[in-house]
Scaffold this active site. Structure first.
Site, PDB file in Angstrom:
ATOM      1  N   HIS A  37       0.974  -1.318  -0.029  1.00  9.46           N
ATOM      2  CA  HIS A  37       0.058  -0.063   0.058  1.00  9.46           C
ATOM      3  C   HIS A  37       0.841   1.115  -0.029  1.00  9.46           C
ATOM      4  O   HIS A  37       0.581   2.179  -0.841  1.00  9.46           O
ATOM      5  CB  HIS A  37      -0.945  -0.101   1.213  1.00  9.46           C
ATOM      6  CG  HIS A  37      -1.827  -1.150   1.395  1.00  9.46           C
ATOM      7  ND1 HIS A  37      -1.938  -2.216   2.204  1.00  9.46           N
ATOM      8  CD2 HIS A  37      -3.038  -1.285   0.462  1.00  9.46           C
ATOM      9  CE1 HIS A  37      -2.687  -2.917   2.190  1.00  9.46           C
ATOM     10  NE2 HIS A  37      -3.472  -2.535   1.167  1.00  9.46           N
ATOM     11  N   GLY A 149      -2.716  -1.232  -7.397  1.00  7.49           N
ATOM     12  CA  GLY A 149      -1.644  -2.368  -7.337  1.00  7.49           C
ATOM     13  C   GLY A 149      -1.829  -3.279  -8.724  1.00  7.49           C
ATOM     14  O   GLY A 149      -2.881  -3.828  -8.750  1.00  7.49           O
TER      15      GLY A 149
END
Ligand code: AMP
Length: 256
Positions: A37, A149
């Site tokens: 993250h 991502g």
């Protein structure tokens, strides 16, 4: 760092930033934050003036209530991590703030078939829930750029597709997968892996590396067959899917 919890506060913040000519970089997450993250946060910091990270465990993308109940929730350490990494706003709304009209009235999106393979068949309704929450969050956060991502590659492809289709003015940025030294992709769910699961996971990574290497010399068909055979030959691993697909359409490639 501000911690905002209501839709109104988030909308007001976004309006103020726009008035001041500041661009907003947005990182949607479900919390239990890790270095994966934080790599998205770093990319947001490099590309925009103000970084907003949402932490919201979205019930509409879970197709198992026990998975939802077991999902790790670590608000205090998430807040500290975001604060220490230069995030401007942590958006931490309740379910009612995100779905004031009740989550059960979830709209159904036509994902144009992008949810028909890989994760899709194993997680019915999952991507519909993802699109639902991401579009709602985009509306509240007023993001100029949003960072996702590549670990969740199908999700990234679906978001790109839906942003184009629904004419959202958000620039979608894909960021590389951050891995443990063993090759295991970092994930909030990794805390649920057994010792044996952790060891076995390296086999998946090594199979992917082997597949990538073999694609330089073998046909896609043969390289894929070899990779599947390697996994089928590993005790305790049951293969859900392994596919070679076009990164945009997600349709199988390389055959015929
Ligand atoms: P999640 O909290 O799992 O919903 O993930 C929030 C965002 O972080 C998604 O865009 C994920 O793809 C991304 N993400 C999660 N793990 C990683 C990782 N290991 N490397 C890069 N991005 C990641």
């Amino acid at each position: 760092m501000k911690v905002l919890t209501t839709a109104r506060e988030m909308l007001d913040f976004a309006k103020e930033a726009e008035k001041n000519g500041l661009t907003i970089g947005f990182v949607p997450t479900m919390g239990a934050l890790h270095r994966g993250h934080l790599s998205l946060v770093e990319a947001a910091k490099q590309n925009t003036d103000v970084v907003v990270v949402s932490v919201f465990v979205n019930p509409t993308q879970f197709n198992s209530s026990s998975d939802l109940a077991k999902y790790p929730r670590t608000f205090d350490s998430d807040r500290k991590l975001l604060e220490n990494n230069g995030v401007h706003v942590m958006f931490f709304p309740s379910v009612d703030e995100i779905y004031p009209d009740s989550a059960s009235q979830s709209p159904t999106f036509d994902l144009d078939g992008l949810d028909q393979n890989m994760e899709g068949p194993n997680r019915p309704g999952h991507f519909n829930g993802v699109v639902q929450v991401v579009m709602r969050l985009f509306d509240l956060v007023g993001a100029d750029m949003a960072f996702f991502g590549e670990k969740d590659f199908q999700q990234l492809a679906i978001i790109r597709h839906m942003v184009k289709k629904l004419d959202y003015a958000v620039n979608i940025v894909g960021c590389p997968t951050v891995r443990e030294p063993s090759g295991l992709a970092m994930s909030s769910r990794n805390v649920r892996l057994s010792e044996q699961g952790r060891v076995l996971s390296t086999e998946l990574f090594e199979t992917l590396i082997q597949l990538r290497n073999e694609l330089k010399t073998l046909s896609p068909d043969l390289a894929l067959k070899n990779a599947k055979a390697r996994i089928h030959g590993t005790p305790h691993i049951k293969l859900e899917y392994l596919e070679l697909v076009d990164p945009e359409t997600l349709l199988p490639i390389g055959f015929g």
